[in-house]
Design a protein around this motif. Sequence first.
Motif, PDB file in Angstrom:
ATOM      1  N   ARG A  33       6.628 -10.334   1.000  1.00  0.00           N
ATOM      2  CA  ARG A  33       6.349 -10.152  -0.416  1.00  0.00           C
ATOM      3  C   ARG A  33       4.971  -9.560  -0.634  1.00  0.00           C
ATOM      4  O   ARG A  33       4.506  -9.452  -1.773  1.00  0.00           O
ATOM      5  CB  ARG A  33       6.460 -11.493  -1.151  1.00  0.00           C
ATOM      6  N   THR A  34       4.274  -9.220   0.453  1.00  0.00           N
ATOM      7  CA  THR A  34       2.967  -8.590   0.344  1.00  0.00           C
ATOM      8  C   THR A  34       2.945  -7.420   1.305  1.00  0.00           C
ATOM      9  O   THR A  34       3.853  -7.258   2.109  1.00  0.00           O
ATOM     10  CB  THR A  34       1.841  -9.564   0.749  1.00  0.00           C
ATOM     11  N   GLU A  73       6.161 -15.575   5.446  1.00  0.00           N
ATOM     12  CA  GLU A  73       5.663 -14.249   5.067  1.00  0.00           C
ATOM     13  C   GLU A  73       5.239 -13.467   6.293  1.00  0.00           C
ATOM     14  O   GLU A  73       4.390 -13.911   7.066  1.00  0.00           O
ATOM     15  CB  GLU A  73       4.477 -14.438   4.126  1.00  0.00           C
TER      16      GLU A  73
ATOM     17  N   GLY B 125     -15.567  -7.732   3.581  1.00  0.00           N
ATOM     18  CA  GLY B 125     -15.150  -9.001   3.001  1.00  0.00           C
ATOM     19  C   GLY B 125     -14.793  -8.823   1.534  1.00  0.00           C
ATOM     20  O   GLY B 125     -13.796  -9.360   1.036  1.00  0.00           O
ATOM     21  N   TYR B 128     -11.311  -7.270   1.196  1.00  0.00           N
ATOM     22  CA  TYR B 128     -10.235  -8.259   1.342  1.00  0.00           C
ATOM     23  C   TYR B 128     -10.096  -9.070   0.066  1.00  0.00           C
ATOM     24  O   TYR B 128      -9.008  -9.298  -0.450  1.00  0.00           O
ATOM     25  CB  TYR B 128     -10.562  -9.233   2.482  1.00  0.00           C
ATOM     26  N   PHE B 129     -11.263  -9.526  -0.428  1.00  0.00           N
ATOM     27  CA  PHE B 129     -11.247 -10.413  -1.579  1.00  0.00           C
ATOM     28  C   PHE B 129     -10.626  -9.714  -2.784  1.00  0.00           C
ATOM     29  O   PHE B 129      -9.765 -10.275  -3.471  1.00  0.00           O
ATOM     30  CB  PHE B 129     -12.671 -10.863  -1.894  1.00  0.00           C
TER      31      PHE B 129
ATOM     32  N   VAL C 300      -3.777 -18.503  10.505  1.00  0.00           N
ATOM     33  CA  VAL C 300      -2.706 -19.438  10.855  1.00  0.00           C
ATOM     34  C   VAL C 300      -2.935 -20.767  10.155  1.00  0.00           C
ATOM     35  O   VAL C 300      -2.023 -21.357   9.558  1.00  0.00           O
ATOM     36  CB  VAL C 300      -2.653 -19.644  12.385  1.00  0.00           C
ATOM     37  N   LYS C 303      -2.316 -20.482   6.449  1.00  0.00           N
ATOM     38  CA  LYS C 303      -0.893 -20.389   6.136  1.00  0.00           C
ATOM     39  C   LYS C 303      -0.258 -21.757   6.223  1.00  0.00           C
ATOM     40  O   LYS C 303       0.500 -22.169   5.355  1.00  0.00           O
ATOM     41  CB  LYS C 303      -0.199 -19.419   7.087  1.00  0.00           C
ATOM     42  N   ASN C 304      -0.590 -22.491   7.283  1.00  0.00           N
ATOM     43  CA  ASN C 304       0.039 -23.801   7.425  1.00  0.00           C
ATOM     44  C   ASN C 304      -0.406 -24.761   6.352  1.00  0.00           C
ATOM     45  O   ASN C 304       0.368 -25.582   5.875  1.00  0.00           O
ATOM     46  CB  ASN C 304      -0.271 -24.367   8.815  1.00  0.00           C
ATOM     47  N   PRO C 313       4.397 -20.770  -3.036  1.00  0.00           N
ATOM     48  CA  PRO C 313       5.236 -19.632  -2.646  1.00  0.00           C
ATOM     49  C   PRO C 313       4.509 -18.727  -1.665  1.00  0.00           C
ATOM     50  O   PRO C 313       3.296 -18.576  -1.734  1.00  0.00           O
ATOM     51  CB  PRO C 313       5.501 -18.897  -3.966  1.00  0.00           C
ATOM     52  N   THR C 314       5.280 -18.138  -0.749  1.00  0.00           N
ATOM     53  CA  THR C 314       4.652 -17.460   0.385  1.00  0.00           C
ATOM     54  C   THR C 314       3.792 -16.282  -0.019  1.00  0.00           C
ATOM     55  O   THR C 314       2.749 -16.034   0.593  1.00  0.00           O
ATOM     56  CB  THR C 314       5.708 -16.967   1.377  1.00  0.00           C
ATOM     57  N   ASP C 315       4.200 -15.543  -1.063  1.00  0.00           N
ATOM     58  CA  ASP C 315       3.392 -14.364  -1.373  1.00  0.00           C
ATOM     59  C   ASP C 315       2.070 -14.776  -2.010  1.00  0.00           C
ATOM     60  O   ASP C 315       1.018 -14.212  -1.712  1.00  0.00           O
ATOM     61  CB  ASP C 315       4.157 -13.378  -2.254  1.00  0.00           C
ATOM     62  N   LEU C 316       2.114 -15.798  -2.866  1.00  0.00           N
ATOM     63  CA  LEU C 316       0.875 -16.296  -3.450  1.00  0.00           C
ATOM     64  C   LEU C 316      -0.053 -16.782  -2.355  1.00  0.00           C
ATOM     65  O   LEU C 316      -1.255 -16.489  -2.351  1.00  0.00           O
ATOM     66  CB  LEU C 316       1.210 -17.442  -4.407  1.00  0.00           C
ATOM     67  N   ALA C 318      -0.134 -15.793   0.714  1.00  0.00           N
ATOM     68  CA  ALA C 318      -0.674 -14.670   1.472  1.00  0.00           C
ATOM     69  C   ALA C 318      -1.827 -14.011   0.708  1.00  0.00           C
ATOM     70  O   ALA C 318      -2.854 -13.658   1.302  1.00  0.00           O
ATOM     71  CB  ALA C 318       0.417 -13.635   1.748  1.00  0.00           C
ATOM     72  N   HIS C 319      -1.672 -13.860  -0.618  1.00  0.00           N
ATOM     73  CA  HIS C 319      -2.754 -13.236  -1.386  1.00  0.00           C
ATOM     74  C   HIS C 319      -3.987 -14.126  -1.411  1.00  0.00           C
ATOM     75  O   HIS C 319      -5.114 -13.656  -1.253  1.00  0.00           O
ATOM     76  CB  HIS C 319      -2.307 -12.980  -2.832  1.00  0.00           C
ATOM     77  N   ILE C 320      -3.774 -15.421  -1.628  1.00  0.00           N
ATOM     78  CA  ILE C 320      -4.921 -16.343  -1.670  1.00  0.00           C
ATOM     79  C   ILE C 320      -5.603 -16.357  -0.309  1.00  0.00           C
ATOM     80  O   ILE C 320      -6.827 -16.450  -0.208  1.00  0.00           O
ATOM     81  CB  ILE C 320      -4.473 -17.754  -2.060  1.00  0.00           C
ATOM     82  N   GLU C 321      -4.795 -16.272   0.748  1.00  0.00           N
ATOM     83  CA  GLU C 321      -5.361 -16.244   2.087  1.00  0.00           C
ATOM     84  C   GLU C 321      -6.311 -15.068   2.237  1.00  0.00           C
ATOM     85  O   GLU C 321      -7.416 -15.208   2.760  1.00  0.00           O
ATOM     86  CB  GLU C 321      -4.212 -16.139   3.084  1.00  0.00           C
ATOM     87  N   LEU C 322      -5.882 -13.891   1.730  1.00  0.00           N
ATOM     88  CA  LEU C 322      -6.760 -12.716   1.770  1.00  0.00           C
ATOM     89  C   LEU C 322      -8.055 -12.989   1.025  1.00  0.00           C
ATOM     90  O   LEU C 322      -9.150 -12.673   1.504  1.00  0.00           O
ATOM     91  CB  LEU C 322      -6.073 -11.531   1.080  1.00  0.00           C
ATOM     92  N   MET C 323      -7.923 -13.592  -0.149  1.00  0.00           N
ATOM     93  CA  MET C 323      -9.126 -13.863  -0.942  1.00  0.00           C
ATOM     94  C   MET C 323     -10.039 -14.829  -0.210  1.00  0.00           C
ATOM     95  O   MET C 323     -11.261 -14.658  -0.199  1.00  0.00           O
ATOM     96  CB  MET C 323      -8.732 -14.458  -2.304  1.00  0.00           C
ATOM     97  N   GLY C 326     -11.735 -13.045   2.729  1.00  0.00           N
ATOM     98  CA  GLY C 326     -12.792 -12.163   2.226  1.00  0.00           C
ATOM     99  C   GLY C 326     -13.985 -12.954   1.728  1.00  0.00           C
ATOM    100  O   GLY C 326     -15.139 -12.649   2.038  1.00  0.00           O
ATOM    101  N   GLY C 327     -13.680 -14.011   0.945  1.00  0.00           N
ATOM    102  CA  GLY C 327     -14.769 -14.828   0.421  1.00  0.00           C
ATOM    103  C   GLY C 327     -15.574 -15.482   1.528  1.00  0.00           C
ATOM    104  O   GLY C 327     -16.809 -15.504   1.500  1.00  0.00           O
TER     105      GLY C 327
END
Lengths: 429, 328, 358
Positions: A33-34, A73, B125, B128-129, C300, C303-304, C313-316, C318-323, C326-327
Amino acid sequence: MKKTFTMLAAAAIAATTAAPALADLVVPNLSYRTGPFAAGGIPYADGFNDYFTLLNERDGGIGGEKVVVPECETAYNTEKGVECYEATKGQGALVYNPLSTGITYQLIPKVSADGIPLYTPGYGRTSAANGKIFQWVFNYPANYWDGASVAIKHLLDQNGGNLEGKKIALLYHNSAYGKEPIRTLQELSKKHGFTLSEIPIDSPGQEQKSQWLQVRRDKPDYVLFWGWGVMNSVAVQEAANIRFPMENFIGIWWSGSENDVLPAGDGANGYKALTFNGVGGDYPVYADLKKYVFDAGKASGAGDQSGSVIYSRGMYAAVIISEAIRKAQELAGTPKVNAAQVRDGFEALEITDARLEELGLKGFGQAFAASCGDHGGAGGAMVQQWDAAAKKWNLISGFIEPDHEVLDPLVAEDSAAFAAENNIAERCN
Amino acid sequence: MPDQLLYAIEVSLNGLMAGIMYSLVALGFVLIFKASGIFNYAQGVLALFAALTLVGLQQGQIPFSHVINAIFGTDLHSFGWTLPSVVAIALTALVMVGMAWLIERLVLKHLVNQEPIILFMATIGLAYFLEGLGDVMWGADIKKLDVGLPQGINETIDAVTFNAFGYGFFIDNLDIIAAFVAAALVLSLTLFSQYTKYGRALRAVADDHQAALSVGISLRFIWVLVWSIAGFVALVAGIMWGSKSGVQFSLSLIALKALPVLMLGGFTSIPGAIVGGLIIGMGEKLFEFFAGPLIGGATENWFAYVLALLFLVFRPQGLFGEKIIERV
Amino acid sequence: MLYREAGDFKTSYVKDSQTFPIKADRMAYFALLAVAFGVVPFLINDYWANAVFVPFLIYAIAAIGLNILTGYCGQVSLGTGGFMAVGAYAVYKLMTTFPDVPILIHVLLAGGVTAIVGVLFGLPSLRIKGFYLAVATLAAQFFLVWLFNKVPWFYNYSASGQITAPERTMFGIAVTGASTPAWAKYLFCLVILVALAWLARNLTRGMTGRKWMAIRDMDIAAEIIGVNPLTTKLSAFAVSSFFIGVSGALFFAVYLGAAEVGEAFGINKSFLILFMVIIGGLGSMFGSFAGAAFLVLLPVLLKNVLVGGLGWPTDLAAHIELMIVGGLIIVFLILEPHGLAQLWRVAKEKLRLWPFPH
């Protein structure tokens, strides 16, 4: 000391892998989904999830056993795909459908070693249709070589059975997925006498100006297209920009969804694509879906994809998997089946038109019967055409059969090469 | 005129157009590098974020709707109103200014005087953010960007060249507009930096941070200003590219296309970005045209870099870059 | 108090110049090796091997390689993905052409092939410096990926262009291929990592390393005092590419099993390994390990926690993981710009004095 460590490690491992109740049927949904292909991954995953939700809500599962569909995902990334596979296989996974040719190639040796069937409808490794070599992989109802052949057959129909002297260009995604049809098309070009030009497009395919300028210069009679993700919509837009006659532009089934044609607006009118499943929301099963899934608030994702092409394709995969599980339950005599029994179910599966009608999906897919050596099904596909004014795909043909005379030796050759490289003996003999 | 020559001319013209699209992205990099010495890896993601915000505002999408729905179980998607393009663009520009202010406050202020590679990493970074933030705010599906720019073959040029040469050239309307927009942008940036107070301050900061501080120029304000301008440039680039291919994740990859342009033109020169873009665009398309059929096609990706590399071997600071003076 | 060098007298030149002069360091190192070789193989399962340990070991080798080039010798390189691809394809061709030779030899030979390719693409470094060189190495990255996609000889003329690692055994146990036990994969990579890390540590401590660091710090001054920039830079490229090639060969043969060059060795891989090196700390062996661990484990773990633990939900997720990634990178760099290795060094310095304040 070692005991405490072991216990701590075990606890950590348990904490990192949530396990469902052992009595359920587990069908992991390796979705994306991403990432760059999310536009295709989201509706597929939604269709997949919604059908199993329907079975759980309406029928209490399959054979009385509820189906659990844990989602993982992958972002279309092979490493994440491997991680998702390893994380979910221990939960009693019955079958995998990763919707990615790259991840499929990864998983083929792994599922053979771990004993879990891999179902890759309309993608993945084409020669897996040969069940004699690929015991654990199934890709019915059709694969990419079937698709190439069906497209050529459609063109033959349009030209009174003769393509001598015609020019056909293949625009393809420069990856394993896109290169799949080349060999078949080369054989078919020898057989039917058309000239084939192959034009690669680098991933992600956002910039296609050079390729379409080349098409404009060469003026091929037909353009075949093997793309995915943003490459599709850009291609349709560029084709409209150079005013290429859209009815001569045919895409494979992964290049024929609403996302690909809506951005180009009216310019996309007449674009054709293949499909191996029916599309649209006119099937009787949608009444059940509305009642048990959408209105009950259990729809997967945002709930706005129902009826679209890719959503239907995801639903098709779920339909086949549930039928295979049913067959497995029948063969094993118990509703609590394991992965090996589900594999037997896949191998013995027969989908008839009557059964599809029973499911509320009359004409949704082609009838076929799998066997020990045939994991690829009949291989037929339909041609659909986009109506930009009505914003709708219309089927303009029935199921067209591929040219098995050309395809069978190619499948045998490729699977033999795989068998030789990996020391696999032929089975079913 | 022989056919091959006509085709070559058409390919060159399209290459020049493509080069201008690359330059639009490269401009953002150059601005930030000039003023703060940072190689802003996040420029592509800024363009994506700007385009997403524009589409979201235009269509009245509710930001963070996915998160809100996931947490509260609601089913919100849009406010219901739509904005005219001009208003949406103005609002998005404001958002980018706000973004620049936040970046300066939270990231740049704390990393003053660090080595370039650390600053580069910080922008990674940030990339990504922002990517995650953009997806969470507006969703990851492909969105159509329509601000009224015409697309498709330019009929006039087609007709004229057909009458003159017997073969109608294909020049996309969108590319022509992009060329005008880029020219306007470069002109306004040049005028800004030459004739206004803040433009002078910008050049001072680009020259020497400490000297600029000592004459009373607020470094922080200049940084916010530069990042805002770069954000606006990113918005323009996002609009152009987004109109061509829709707004989705791959849009951030346009930054990779701009890198050879930067190499060739020099990291610190605005005219260099334009000239570099033109050379790279024309070079890669011509190479694809001539050598593509021989060696298999899809050569554009790497040839741009090889071309830039060749120029660098003869001029290690790029065509217009500042000459590197090293003191031992 | 516990971590001290007081009372630890060196009685020979050899002991004086050892890698870990403080006894506590030596003990910790040996303990870690003991756990890694003696405890983990018995506890490891498929998931931990495939998702955590094996990628960590492989990326650590690549990070050491890139650290040698960028951290010790100062040549920024974004071609790591392409060089890993060279290693992978080299080992594939060797495995399929000479099926009887042991896999270890093939992996090392693949490293050698990559070293030669690395020297070739390192030639521009003699003229181009800094960020410009980084972008020049991108030419290597994109060209190599295109080459492996285009020339059918590299993937043995298969119809799809993907390469699959056939099964190979070492001492009778499968090491590549799908039926490899988890501990065999882990041990194979661990042995290679320990050997290569030992090699790298000693190279960087010796004259070669000092030459590299001289070029990094001020290359004109280094040239004046007699450090040959040609041989030094090219040797950095060669050694670094050897490591990266070995890492690429292991990545394909042991970890993935099948690879498609555009997806597995694309530009993202190059950036990933550069991040590992920068976050871990440039110019530090510990930094390579720390950076690799951070960037392998963090996704990893996130995600876990997010999907498994909180059920998002998996896509949320994944996006939060990116944030979050990055943060965290930004926060990290603000707190300690020189990476995790610097944090470690500062901690050790404080520990040497603890519990005394000065």
